[in-house]
Design a protein around this motif. Sequence first.
Motif, PDB file in Angstrom:
ATOM      1  N   SER A  18    -101.444  35.044  75.374  1.00 41.03           N
ATOM      2  CA  SER A  18    -102.448  35.262  74.329  1.00 41.03           C
ATOM      3  C   SER A  18    -102.357  36.644  73.695  1.00 41.03           C
ATOM      4  N   ALA A  19    -102.020  37.664  74.480  1.00 41.55           N
ATOM      5  CA  ALA A  19    -101.989  39.026  73.946  1.00 41.55           C
ATOM      6  C   ALA A  19    -100.950  39.188  72.850  1.00 41.55           C
ATOM      7  N   PHE A  20     -99.718  38.702  73.078  1.00 42.70           N
ATOM      8  CA  PHE A  20     -98.694  38.922  72.056  1.00 42.70           C
ATOM      9  C   PHE A  20     -98.755  37.910  70.922  1.00 42.70           C
ATOM     10  N   PHE A  58     -90.878  38.544  72.469  1.00 37.85           N
ATOM     11  CA  PHE A  58     -89.689  37.750  72.778  1.00 37.85           C
ATOM     12  C   PHE A  58     -89.587  37.475  74.272  1.00 37.85           C
ATOM     13  N   ILE A  59     -89.823  38.484  75.081  1.00 41.63           N
ATOM     14  CA  ILE A  59     -89.736  38.324  76.536  1.00 41.63           C
ATOM     15  C   ILE A  59     -90.788  37.338  77.028  1.00 41.63           C
ATOM     16  N   ILE A 113     -93.408  36.864  85.951  1.00 38.36           N
ATOM     17  CA  ILE A 113     -92.981  38.257  85.805  1.00 38.36           C
ATOM     18  C   ILE A 113     -92.676  38.575  84.348  1.00 38.36           C
ATOM     19  N   LEU A 114     -91.969  37.661  83.667  1.00 35.82           N
ATOM     20  CA  LEU A 114     -91.603  37.887  82.264  1.00 35.82           C
ATOM     21  C   LEU A 114     -92.838  37.945  81.367  1.00 35.82           C
ATOM     22  N   VAL A 115     -93.781  37.027  81.573  1.00 33.16           N
ATOM     23  CA  VAL A 115     -95.001  37.030  80.767  1.00 33.16           C
ATOM     24  C   VAL A 115     -95.808  38.300  81.004  1.00 33.16           C
ATOM     25  N   PHE A 134     -97.476  43.710  79.046  1.00 33.60           N
ATOM     26  CA  PHE A 134     -97.473  45.154  79.283  1.00 33.60           C
ATOM     27  C   PHE A 134     -96.799  45.897  78.132  1.00 33.60           C
ATOM     28  N   LEU A 135     -95.656  45.399  77.684  1.00 34.35           N
ATOM     29  CA  LEU A 135     -94.938  46.052  76.598  1.00 34.35           C
ATOM     30  C   LEU A 135     -95.745  46.040  75.298  1.00 34.35           C
ATOM     31  N   VAL A 136     -96.392  44.921  75.025  1.00 31.99           N
ATOM     32  CA  VAL A 136     -97.187  44.797  73.795  1.00 31.99           C
ATOM     33  C   VAL A 136     -98.349  45.776  73.805  1.00 31.99           C
ATOM     34  N   ASN A 137     -98.953  45.969  74.979  1.00 35.12           N
ATOM     35  CA  ASN A 137    -100.158  46.799  75.063  1.00 35.12           C
ATOM     36  C   ASN A 137     -99.884  48.226  75.491  1.00 35.12           C
TER      37      ASN A 137
END
Length: 303
Positions: free
Chosen positions: A117-119, A143-144, A290-292, A297-300
């Motif tokens: 939902s975040a990305f 993408f991840i 793990i990927l999600v 984490f990367l998005v936020n």
Amino acid sequence: MENSKFFKKPSHVFLLAMLCCILWGSAAPFIKWGYQLFNIEGVPSILMFAGIRFALAGLLVILFGSFLQKKVLVAKKENMQGICTLALFQTAGQYFFYYIGLSHTSGVNGSIITGTSAFISLLVASLIFHYEKLTLRKTWGCFIGFLGILFMNMSGASANFSFIGEGFVLMSQLCGAISAAFIKKFTQKQNAVLLSGYQFFLGGVLLIIIGYLMGGHITFEFNLGLLVLIHLALVSAIAYTIWGLLLSVNPVSKIGVYMCVTPIIGVILSSVVLHESNQAFQFSSLIALILVSLSVFLVNRHI
């Protein structure tokens, strides 16, 4: 002023954000548990179950908000556009797809997909509403995350992917992302708790009516099923109220990063409540999880 300091304190932010993630993470397994306890079968009854949950949640949000602000929250004419728009996308639309989708997939899969939902919100906010700039780092995060969903369904049994199952859960996240963009728009000048409470109630009533007209039926008894329904209502009422208060006095990135915890909680609770431990701890599910989590984490992540 004191409330602002309370919700800014790092230890309080951590504990309250984790509480929200635990509540949201419990939604998928408890919804499926509720289906079992109420003997719910078929789309009409599923929609009625969802509607009752959110109508009750709306009433609880209004009560909580009125208590916190020391005045009764009453919707006015200028609030109606926001309430109706959010009721359509955030409650009726989002959970129409979510409840039906969850009835055709596992709690583990539902929890992992919900973690996107975040990305998805980032893509909608940047590409459609132009609220935020889509950077290379955030793009990689998106993408991840989608790679995680694909890996979960392609590893071992790709045929298990169902449009009315995993596909509907993913569509529910799109509705949620659109509603998040509208929330940002409407809450610039309106009370966020008021909008949330009344849109929950209106959207819930709409789902009840649709389910009833389609032939849905739910029998209530004073048993464990009623407690599960109350828990699901409290998930929305408490989590959204606390999350809104945290966001009101903290940077979005600082709070949003905690969303990566939600799918982890969902998988753990699915393994306990629904006895899906075999799926929860399969290699493909763990890698997808793990990927999600990494993508969120990367998005936020605040640089």
